[in-house]
Design a protein around this motif. Sequence first.
Motif, short mmCIF file in Angstrom:
data_model
loop_
_atom_site.label_atom_id
_atom_site.label_comp_id
_atom_site.label_asym_id
_atom_site.label_seq_id
_atom_site.Cartn_x
_atom_site.Cartn_y
_atom_site.Cartn_z
N SER A 23 0.91 -1.28 0.28
CA SER A 23 -0.09 0.00 -0.18
C SER A 23 0.92 1.38 0.04
O SER A 23 1.91 1.20 0.79
CB SER A 23 -0.87 0.16 1.12
N ARG A 24 0.28 2.26 -0.58
CA ARG A 24 0.74 3.76 -0.60
C ARG A 24 0.43 4.10 1.01
O ARG A 24 -0.89 4.43 1.01
CB ARG A 24 0.45 4.46 -1.56
N ARG A 25 1.19 4.28 1.92
CA ARG A 25 0.87 4.61 3.16
C ARG A 25 0.15 5.64 3.51
O ARG A 25 -0.52 5.77 4.54
CB ARG A 25 2.14 4.28 4.16
N GLY A 26 0.44 6.74 2.85
CA GLY A 26 -0.32 7.93 2.74
C GLY A 26 -1.81 7.85 2.90
O GLY A 26 -2.41 8.29 3.59
N TRP A 27 -2.28 7.08 1.87
CA TRP A 27 -3.73 6.71 1.97
C TRP A 27 -4.12 5.77 2.99
O TRP A 27 -5.47 6.05 3.42
CB TRP A 27 -4.09 6.14 0.50
N GLU A 28 -3.33 4.85 3.46
CA GLU A 28 -3.70 4.07 4.58
C GLU A 28 -3.93 4.77 5.74
O GLU A 28 -4.77 4.72 6.40
CB GLU A 28 -2.58 3.13 4.66
N LEU A 29 -2.89 5.78 6.17
CA LEU A 29 -2.80 6.83 7.13
C LEU A 29 -3.99 7.61 7.31
O LEU A 29 -4.58 7.93 8.30
CB LEU A 29 -1.46 7.32 7.50
N CYS A 30 -4.53 7.90 5.92
CA CYS A 30 -5.72 8.71 5.95
C CYS A 30 -7.03 7.85 6.03
O CYS A 30 -8.14 8.55 5.58
CB CYS A 30 -5.73 9.85 4.65
N GLN A 31 -7.10 6.58 6.06
CA GLN A 31 -8.13 5.96 6.09
C GLN A 31 -8.73 5.98 4.82
O GLN A 31 -10.11 5.79 4.76
CB GLN A 31 -8.80 5.89 7.30
N ASN A 33 -10.27 3.91 1.71
CA ASN A 33 -10.41 2.49 1.59
C ASN A 33 -10.30 2.14 0.04
O ASN A 33 -10.24 3.32 -0.81
CB ASN A 33 -12.14 2.19 1.64
N ASN A 34 -9.82 0.93 -0.39
CA ASN A 34 -9.55 0.58 -1.58
C ASN A 34 -8.43 1.50 -2.41
O ASN A 34 -8.93 1.70 -3.45
CB ASN A 34 -10.81 0.24 -2.33
N HIS A 35 -7.55 1.80 -1.67
CA HIS A 35 -6.54 2.68 -2.16
C HIS A 35 -5.26 1.82 -2.96
O HIS A 35 -5.27 0.75 -3.09
CB HIS A 35 -5.94 3.48 -1.23
N HIS A 146 -9.19 11.93 -6.90
CA HIS A 146 -10.10 11.01 -7.39
C HIS A 146 -10.82 10.32 -5.78
O HIS A 146 -12.05 10.18 -5.99
CB HIS A 146 -9.25 10.00 -7.90
N TYR A 147 -9.81 10.09 -5.04
CA TYR A 147 -10.50 9.70 -3.53
C TYR A 147 -11.53 10.36 -3.09
O TYR A 147 -12.48 10.00 -2.68
CB TYR A 147 -9.34 9.29 -2.66
N GLU A 148 -11.23 11.84 -2.95
CA GLU A 148 -12.30 12.44 -2.45
C GLU A 148 -13.63 12.55 -3.14
O GLU A 148 -14.68 12.51 -2.60
CB GLU A 148 -11.76 14.08 -2.35
N SER A 149 -13.47 12.33 -4.46
CA SER A 149 -14.81 12.56 -5.30
C SER A 149 -15.56 11.13 -5.23
O SER A 149 -16.73 11.04 -4.93
CB SER A 149 -14.36 12.78 -6.64
N ARG A 150 -14.73 9.99 -5.27
CA ARG A 150 -15.36 8.60 -5.29
C ARG A 150 -15.94 8.59 -4.02
O ARG A 150 -16.92 7.91 -4.04
CB ARG A 150 -14.02 7.62 -5.58
N ASP A 151 -15.37 8.85 -2.87
CA ASP A 151 -15.92 8.89 -1.64
C ASP A 151 -16.70 9.77 -1.11
O ASP A 151 -17.18 9.64 0.17
CB ASP A 151 -14.83 8.34 -0.85
N GLN A 152 -17.04 11.01 -1.92
CA GLN A 152 -17.76 11.94 -1.43
C GLN A 152 -17.21 12.41 -0.22
O GLN A 152 -18.15 12.63 0.97
CB GLN A 152 -19.32 11.55 -1.32
N THR A 153 -15.99 12.94 -0.10
CA THR A 153 -15.65 13.44 1.42
C THR A 153 -14.49 14.77 0.81
O THR A 153 -13.25 14.57 0.69
CB THR A 153 -14.55 12.33 1.83
#
Length: 195
Positions: A23-31, A33-35, A146-153
């Motif tokens: 995993s790219r840990r930055g995404w993991e640390l920001c919780q 999902n499916n990163h 992309h993650y912000e858009s996908r997860d509506q966050t």
Amino acid sequence: MEYISPENVLKFLDLVHRLKHSSRRGWELCQVNNHEQIASHMYAMGIMTFLLGNDSQLDRFKCLQLALVHDLAECIVGDITPHDNISEEKKHEMEDEAMKELTSYVGSEIGSLIYNLYKEYEAKETPEAKFVKDLDRFDMLFTAAHYESRDQTPKKLQEFFDATEGKFNHPYIKKLVETLEQRRKKEIVSIENSK
């Protein structure tokens, strides 16, 4: 032509293949999902080197090579983030040792090529290395958006945008970042208005 033992090639590939599942840990640390995994990031950067047109002053093939090797050390040391409280100096030392180990399995000719590309990227002195560093940062922002858009966050991953502000050098990448930020602002407004 230098003979490289198949056993050593398999050791090299065993290590490199770890990146497909790391995993790219930055995404993991920001919780998130499916990163993405580290290899996914390197692949995306490699694909982006094709954005360089034929009229570019940069060596596209060199950029592709730099993109593919820039995070190889992470197959041994992992994805070290600022949250790990490891100094930049220590991080570079660990990664350098990892690259020496990794490249030792593929003989002096191929090993030197890979190691020297890694060192070129780390030094960030050549136009190609500077461009690939911009790609590295841009890919992070593109993925965050992309993650912000996908997860509506909306704004969940703002720290990544803040950390890279003013750090882009290549004019085309600057334009991509500007366009991405405009698109992200529209997405944020859209998400917030739909709540």
